[in-house]
Write a protein that holds these residues in place. Sequence first.
Motif, mmCIF file in Angstrom:
data_model
loop_
_atom_site.group_PDB
_atom_site.id
_atom_site.type_symbol
_atom_site.label_atom_id
_atom_site.label_comp_id
_atom_site.label_asym_id
_atom_site.label_seq_id
_atom_site.Cartn_x
_atom_site.Cartn_y
_atom_site.Cartn_z
ATOM 1 N N ASN A 144 3.676 9.747 9.082
ATOM 2 C CA ASN A 144 4.729 10.751 9.204
ATOM 3 C C ASN A 144 6.080 10.029 9.231
ATOM 4 O O ASN A 144 6.147 8.822 9.021
ATOM 5 N N ASP A 145 7.152 10.764 9.533
ATOM 6 C CA ASP A 145 8.482 10.167 9.508
ATOM 7 C C ASP A 145 8.599 8.932 10.395
ATOM 8 O O ASP A 145 9.371 8.029 10.105
ATOM 9 N N LYS A 146 7.824 8.927 11.481
ATOM 10 C CA LYS A 146 7.969 7.831 12.437
ATOM 11 C C LYS A 146 7.235 6.580 11.986
ATOM 12 O O LYS A 146 7.625 5.472 12.315
ATOM 13 N N THR A 147 6.126 6.742 11.261
ATOM 14 C CA THR A 147 5.312 5.569 10.949
ATOM 15 C C THR A 147 5.364 5.182 9.476
ATOM 16 O O THR A 147 4.698 4.229 9.080
ATOM 17 N N GLN A 148 6.128 5.908 8.655
ATOM 18 C CA GLN A 148 6.019 5.627 7.214
ATOM 19 C C GLN A 148 6.563 4.239 6.855
ATOM 20 O O GLN A 148 7.591 3.801 7.352
ATOM 21 N N PRO A 149 5.817 3.533 6.002
ATOM 22 C CA PRO A 149 6.244 2.202 5.567
ATOM 23 C C PRO A 149 7.265 2.296 4.427
ATOM 24 O O PRO A 149 7.506 3.382 3.897
ATOM 25 N N VAL A 150 7.832 1.163 4.042
ATOM 26 C CA VAL A 150 8.905 1.169 3.042
ATOM 27 C C VAL A 150 8.493 1.765 1.710
ATOM 28 O O VAL A 150 9.283 2.453 1.069
ATOM 29 N N THR A 151 7.252 1.489 1.293
ATOM 30 C CA THR A 151 6.848 1.992 -0.024
ATOM 31 C C THR A 151 6.976 3.503 -0.088
ATOM 32 O O THR A 151 7.378 4.064 -1.097
ATOM 33 N N VAL A 152 6.638 4.177 1.021
ATOM 34 C CA VAL A 152 6.734 5.632 1.058
ATOM 35 C C VAL A 152 8.192 6.057 1.215
ATOM 36 O O VAL A 152 8.658 6.985 0.553
ATOM 37 N N ALA A 153 8.915 5.356 2.080
ATOM 38 C CA ALA A 153 10.320 5.699 2.324
ATOM 39 C C ALA A 153 11.116 5.659 1.022
ATOM 40 O O ALA A 153 11.917 6.548 0.741
ATOM 41 N N PRO B 210 5.576 -3.920 -4.861
ATOM 42 C CA PRO B 210 5.006 -2.614 -4.534
ATOM 43 C C PRO B 210 5.104 -1.655 -5.713
ATOM 44 O O PRO B 210 6.129 -1.589 -6.387
ATOM 45 N N SER B 211 4.036 -0.876 -5.915
ATOM 46 C CA SER B 211 4.014 -0.007 -7.090
ATOM 47 C C SER B 211 5.106 1.049 -7.027
ATOM 48 O O SER B 211 5.657 1.430 -8.059
ATOM 49 N N SER B 212 5.457 1.516 -5.811
ATOM 50 C CA SER B 212 6.467 2.574 -5.773
ATOM 51 C C SER B 212 7.825 2.036 -6.203
ATOM 52 O O SER B 212 8.632 2.769 -6.769
ATOM 53 N N VAL B 213 8.069 0.746 -5.956
ATOM 54 C CA VAL B 213 9.344 0.165 -6.382
ATOM 55 C C VAL B 213 9.348 -0.078 -7.890
ATOM 56 O O VAL B 213 10.267 0.330 -8.599
ATOM 57 N N VAL B 214 8.302 -0.717 -8.403
ATOM 58 C CA VAL B 214 8.303 -1.007 -9.848
ATOM 59 C C VAL B 214 8.238 0.274 -10.663
ATOM 60 O O VAL B 214 8.828 0.356 -11.736
ATOM 61 N N ALA B 215 7.555 1.290 -10.131
ATOM 62 C CA ALA B 215 7.485 2.550 -10.878
ATOM 63 C C ALA B 215 8.892 3.131 -11.016
ATOM 64 O O ALA B 215 9.289 3.575 -12.099
ATOM 65 N N PHE B 216 9.648 3.094 -9.918
ATOM 66 C CA PHE B 216 11.005 3.629 -9.972
ATOM 67 C C PHE B 216 11.863 2.829 -10.949
ATOM 68 O O PHE B 216 12.670 3.374 -11.703
ATOM 69 N N LEU B 217 11.657 1.533 -10.929
ATOM 70 C CA LEU B 217 12.355 0.629 -11.848
ATOM 71 C C LEU B 217 12.122 1.053 -13.293
ATOM 72 O O LEU B 217 13.042 1.124 -14.105
ATOM 73 N N TRP B 218 10.885 1.345 -13.597
ATOM 74 C CA TRP B 218 10.550 1.709 -14.981
ATOM 75 C C TRP B 218 11.067 3.098 -15.325
ATOM 76 O O TRP B 218 11.460 3.339 -16.457
ATOM 77 N N ILE B 219 11.039 3.986 -14.338
ATOM 78 C CA ILE B 219 11.581 5.320 -14.596
ATOM 79 C C ILE B 219 13.060 5.193 -14.951
ATOM 80 O O ILE B 219 13.539 5.792 -15.920
ATOM 81 N N GLU C 183 0.845 -1.196 0.000
ATOM 82 C CA GLU C 183 0.000 0.000 0.000
ATOM 83 C C GLU C 183 0.884 1.251 0.000
ATOM 84 O O GLU C 183 1.799 1.382 0.790
ATOM 85 N N PHE C 184 0.600 2.169 -0.884
ATOM 86 C CA PHE C 184 1.434 3.363 -0.972
ATOM 87 C C PHE C 184 0.619 4.637 -0.806
ATOM 88 O O PHE C 184 0.968 5.521 -0.028
ATOM 89 N N LEU C 185 -0.488 4.706 -1.528
ATOM 90 C CA LEU C 185 -1.230 5.957 -1.663
ATOM 91 C C LEU C 185 -1.669 6.535 -0.319
ATOM 92 O O LEU C 185 -1.345 7.663 0.015
ATOM 93 N N LEU C 186 -2.404 5.738 0.470
ATOM 94 C CA LEU C 186 -2.895 6.249 1.747
ATOM 95 C C LEU C 186 -1.738 6.524 2.688
ATOM 96 O O LEU C 186 -1.703 7.551 3.360
ATOM 97 N N ALA C 187 -0.774 5.594 2.703
ATOM 98 C CA ALA C 187 0.351 5.755 3.616
ATOM 99 C C ALA C 187 1.116 7.034 3.324
ATOM 100 O O ALA C 187 1.630 7.679 4.237
ATOM 101 N N SER C 188 1.165 7.438 2.054
ATOM 102 C CA SER C 188 1.937 8.631 1.717
ATOM 103 C C SER C 188 1.319 9.878 2.336
ATOM 104 O O SER C 188 2.021 10.849 2.588
#
Lengths: 302, 289
Positions: free
Chosen positions: A243-252, B118-127, A234-239
């Motif tokens: 915040n800095d303390k709770t952000q998951p890897v996709t956002v990081a 994860p989409s943020s990883v694959v998106a970066f890959l494609w970029i 999940e990326f969209l909602l997490a973004s």
Amino acid sequence: MASTTAVGGRGGLASAADRPAMRPRRRFTFAAARSYLGIVIIVVFCLAPFYWMVVTAFRNVGYTFDTTPWPTHITLDNFRTAFSTSLGNHFGRALINSLIIGVCTTILAVAAGCFAAYAIARLDFRGKYLVLGLVLGASMFPGVALLTPLFQLFTNVHWIGGYQALIIPDISFALPLTVYTLTAFFAELPWELEEAAVVDGCTPGQAFRKVLLPLAAPGLFTTAILAFISSWNEFLLASELSNDKTQPVTVAVAQFTGSQPHQEPYTAVMAAGTIVTVPLVIMVLLLQRRIVAGLTAGGVKG
Amino acid sequence: MVGLGRSRAVAFVAPALVLIGVFLVFPAFWTLYIGVTNYRLTGAAAKAPEVVGLDNYRGVLSDPAFYRSLWLTLIYVLVSAAVGQNVLGFGLAWALRGARRAIRRLIESLVLLAWVLPSSVVAFLWIAMLDRDAGTVNMLLGQSPGTAWLVQYPMTALVVFNIWRGTAFSMMLYSAALSSVPPSHLETARVVGSSTMQTLRDVVLPHIRRHALTNTLLITLWTFNDFTPFLLTAGGPDHRSEVAPVYIYNTAIVGGDMGYSGAVSLVVLLINLLLALVYLRAARAGRSS
């Protein structure tokens, strides 16, 4: 073709008799060659991005724009950059956050989904199809449309920056899939066993726990994998809701800063991407059959 | 039926329904309210949004940017999902039907991998792959500095990306569906000498029609709501790849106008609901036939 014509003379009759049997085989080999070629192209198409990710992850940052297709200038520095808090990358923390969020989401979603799916698969009650329809309909909501209301809601109750702001929406997003997949699995279970257990003196609760739950375990396990993957990704909602303390890897990963100023930290992101990918690759390789079964259960039988 | 009555059924369904209701359905209805306010991400209107009536809705329905985003979404969905993923997924399932098990597993894993990351990883890959200066694609084409793919052909890039990303699901679903076609029927078709196209049309299609419908509608909805295009192009350049979810995000978070984006969200939600209804009806029709 060559072998058939090479057999002359007397063999001709035999080969003529063979011909109908040979033809499909010859056609098969041609078709096979064509489909193997197709398979090779697909493999390259699928694999190239990953291959490039791993090659870049291990490449010295000074050679980011080196286009040698095989690994060169191998280094582990990029992984150090990814974990370097002095550069402002909270990747280590983000990994832990993702694990916390993923595990909590999985356990709670599967528990709630299990009860609901049991009721839907097993009990006759009015409004059953309404429930299923609601669940299905909810799974089709675009996450981005819910971003603003959830942001407003969580700001008002001061949840932003707490894990619950990430876990609870993740559960709701995983639930439709969980309920749907589990209902499909539960519909296949031999429910006579439950009745038999009750006849033998179990309470309905015991019958479910001791007889059916073990049988349902593979389905639960598959559903848990799917729920974990959806939460891990999940990326969209997490973004917006972390915040800095709770952000998951996709956002990081999306907010990385590199060791060189003013340069897109490609190599460090690739290193981080490789780390994020590893658990999923292992899951896919080990549990491929289960994942496929889970994903197709709802689609094919529903 | 084991002795579990209506009350217990309700109790069993309640936790899931409450979670879905409070955090999915309620926010969806809440957009209705946000859409009539001037709520903003920051500033005074963030603390105390005022009701501005139907202004936002009027604005949306006369906004060319909104119609452009819908049009782009339509192209994106039709080309990448309804045609691309569907056809490629079926083609793969069909080609792999007779392949050795090891090969089948290998391909399945690879395709699944693209789907599962994860989409943020694959998106970066494609970029990185499509990068103008050092991208793998330009390297393969031997041009440097080469084409800035995401800038010059943003929609094409998104479509190819989404096909790469999503074919796995169609392939898995069709693989499962194809196993429901009785081998004897295929054998008969082969014996009477029907071509591949004829076999597909007359023997295979009737068996997998329902799966095809399910698959098409699911991938249509997923692609419709897909947010990954934002990570690849952010809707740019010059809004040329601003599909509906990206348009919502850009007005709400980038532009800060949450009231207006609420109005857009509601319209998009209604379109989704319509698609979902079509899906449910079609599924019911399929079940009863």
